[in-house]
Design an enzyme around this catalytic site. Structure first.
Site, PDB file in Angstrom:
ATOM      1  N   ASP A  83     -27.234  58.388 -24.919  1.00 34.76           N
ATOM      2  CA  ASP A  83     -27.806  57.429 -23.970  1.00 34.76           C
ATOM      3  C   ASP A  83     -27.280  57.746 -22.562  1.00 34.76           C
ATOM      4  OD1 ASP A  83     -29.228  55.155 -23.200  1.00 34.76           O
ATOM      5  OD2 ASP A  83     -27.553  53.788 -23.621  1.00 34.76           O
ATOM      6  N   HIS A  84     -28.166  57.748 -21.584  1.00 29.42           N
ATOM      7  CA  HIS A  84     -27.777  57.949 -20.172  1.00 29.42           C
ATOM      8  C   HIS A  84     -26.842  59.137 -19.942  1.00 29.42           C
ATOM      9  CE1 HIS A  84     -29.816  54.423 -18.618  1.00 29.42           C
ATOM     10  NE2 HIS A  84     -29.361  53.747 -19.660  1.00 29.42           N
ATOM     11  N   GLY A 233     -32.662  48.380 -20.824  1.00 28.88           N
ATOM     12  CA  GLY A 233     -32.280  47.023 -20.426  1.00 28.88           C
ATOM     13  C   GLY A 233     -33.151  45.990 -21.104  1.00 28.88           C
ATOM     14  N   SER A 235     -32.626  43.996 -23.870  1.00 33.41           N
ATOM     15  CA  SER A 235     -32.134  42.872 -24.674  1.00 33.41           C
ATOM     16  C   SER A 235     -32.858  41.605 -24.246  1.00 33.41           C
ATOM     17  CB  SER A 235     -30.617  42.695 -24.471  1.00 33.41           C
ATOM     18  OG  SER A 235     -29.926  43.572 -25.323  1.00 33.41           O
ATOM     19  N   ASP A 277     -28.649  46.744 -26.537  1.00 35.33           N
ATOM     20  CA  ASP A 277     -27.190  46.775 -26.729  1.00 35.33           C
ATOM     21  C   ASP A 277     -26.611  45.365 -26.532  1.00 35.33           C
ATOM     22  OD1 ASP A 277     -24.526  47.382 -26.892  1.00 35.33           O
ATOM     23  OD2 ASP A 277     -24.443  48.675 -25.153  1.00 35.33           O
TER      24      ASP A 277
END
Ligand code: G3H
Ligand code: 13P
Ligand code: ZN
Length: 347
Positions: A83-84, A233, A235, A277
């Site tokens: 991730d990232h 982003g 969630s 997350d």
């Protein structure tokens, strides 16, 4: 089955109109929670680790925990995703450690804080595609900077995000540029900026089209029907989890996340990977708070880690079901990394 390339899973999701939740992990309990949810719902999974997660848990522990997940769940297709990634070097080291998919987030410079220019983003993302595809490893790129359209700011609480206040142009992906980006880089999946940000504090009220730009996704999907769109982003920060967390001494201020029905709308328009997350973090922390408040004499970590793991399992099951993943595990083609590499070189 061995770890699978993300491309295979996202292609299957596109053919069958579902989205795949990508859950972040840092430790054994989180991997167990995802695998329990996957096995109960028969869902394929993407398990992802940030740079922070890799250094927290150590690549060797992570690699062996993932191998344990594979060994214990032979019927579940599992993708292991970086991730990232902040540089080609980070992505290269992920590939060395068995990751079957990497994100090169070139929307920010290597410091993971300064917005980059377009040419930089194309160059580093293309470089990662060139090093990943010969191994059959999938690549996710990002165009546009994650951040809130209410405040113009990225979320720094998780150590990854833009610094300073950004313009709307920087915070919303340009669909025309997205077409060029995919053509020039050859990415398998494209993360887009639509007003979402990492962490709990995304929106100060239930988001509307002014601050959560779902139209951008519809436009990109019209132009790039074969590109898998990724929502970061994402969630939902459900009210019941906020309340539970606060009722056991937590101090989370009122906030709103990305409603599940907006994600479902995205899935109808090409969203195939949804990063989650924070919801799991809140669920686990609320469970730990509850146990330790109710049993202040307790000091056996298993007594609070097991309920925390159960709480995360519940969140994962809910997202797997809502995103339409349930029941698909058995139908995802068992494509090896080598077969995927051959497919890239022959196309
Ligand atoms: O990138 C965002 C994820 O929530 C991971 O966060 O960098 O704190 O591990 P992290
Ligand atoms: P959340 O903070 O909304 O869970 O987003 C996670 C994410 O995008 C990881 O890359
Ligand atoms: Zn993200």
């Amino acid at each position: 089955m061995p770890l699978v390339p993300m491309r295979v899973l996202l292609d299957h999701a596109a053919e069958n109109d579902y989205g795949v939740a990508a859950f972040n992990v840092n430790n054994m309990e989180q991997i167990q929670a995802i695998m329990t949810a996957a096995s109960r719902t028969e869902s394929p999974v993407i398990i992802q680790a940030s740079r922070g997660a890799r250094s927290y848990s150590d690549d060797a522990y992570l690699r062996h925990l993932m191998l344990a997940a594979v060994e214990l769940n032979p019927l579940i297709p599992i993708v292991m995703h970086q991730d990232h990634g902040n540089s080609p070097a980070t992505c290269a080291s992920a590939i060395e450690h068995n990751f079957t998919s990497v994100m090169m987030d070139g929307s920010l410079l290597e410091d993971a804080a300064t917005p980059s220019d377009y040419e930089y983003n194309v160059r580093v993302t293309r470089e990662v595609v060139e090093l990943a595809h010969p191994h059959g490893v999938s690549v996710e790129g990002e165009l546009g900077v994650l951040g809130s359209l209410e405040t113009g700011q990225g979320e720094k609480e998780d150590g990854h995000g833009a610094e300073g206040v950004l313009s709307r142009d920087e915070l919303v992906t340009d669909p025309e540029q997205a077409e060029d980006f995919v053509k020039q880089t050859g990415v398998d999946a494209l993360a887009v900026a639509i007003g979402t940000s990492h962490g709990a504090y995304k929106f100060s009220r239930k988001p509307d089209a002014g601050v959560l730009v779902m139209d951008c996704i519809r436009d990109i999907h019209r132009r790039l029907p074969d590109t898998h769109i990724v929502m970061h982003g994402s969630s939902s920060v459900p009210q019941d989890l906020q309340d539970l967390f606060n009722s056991y001494g937590g101090q989370m201020r009122q906030t709103w996340g990305v409603p599940v029905e907006e994600i479902q709308e995205g899935i109808r328009h090409g969203v195939r990977k949804i990063n989650v997350d924070t919801d799991n973090r809140i669920a686990m922390s609320a469970a730990v708070r509850q146990i330790l408040m109710q049993h202040p004499d307790e000091f056996d970590p298993r007594k609070y880690l097991a309920p925390a793991r159960d709480a995360m399992t519940d969140v994962c099951i809910a997202r797997m079901t809502a995103f339409g993943m349930a029941g698909h595990a058995g139908a995802v083609p068992n494509t090896s990394m080598q077969a995927m590499a051959n497919r890239y070189t022959s196309s």
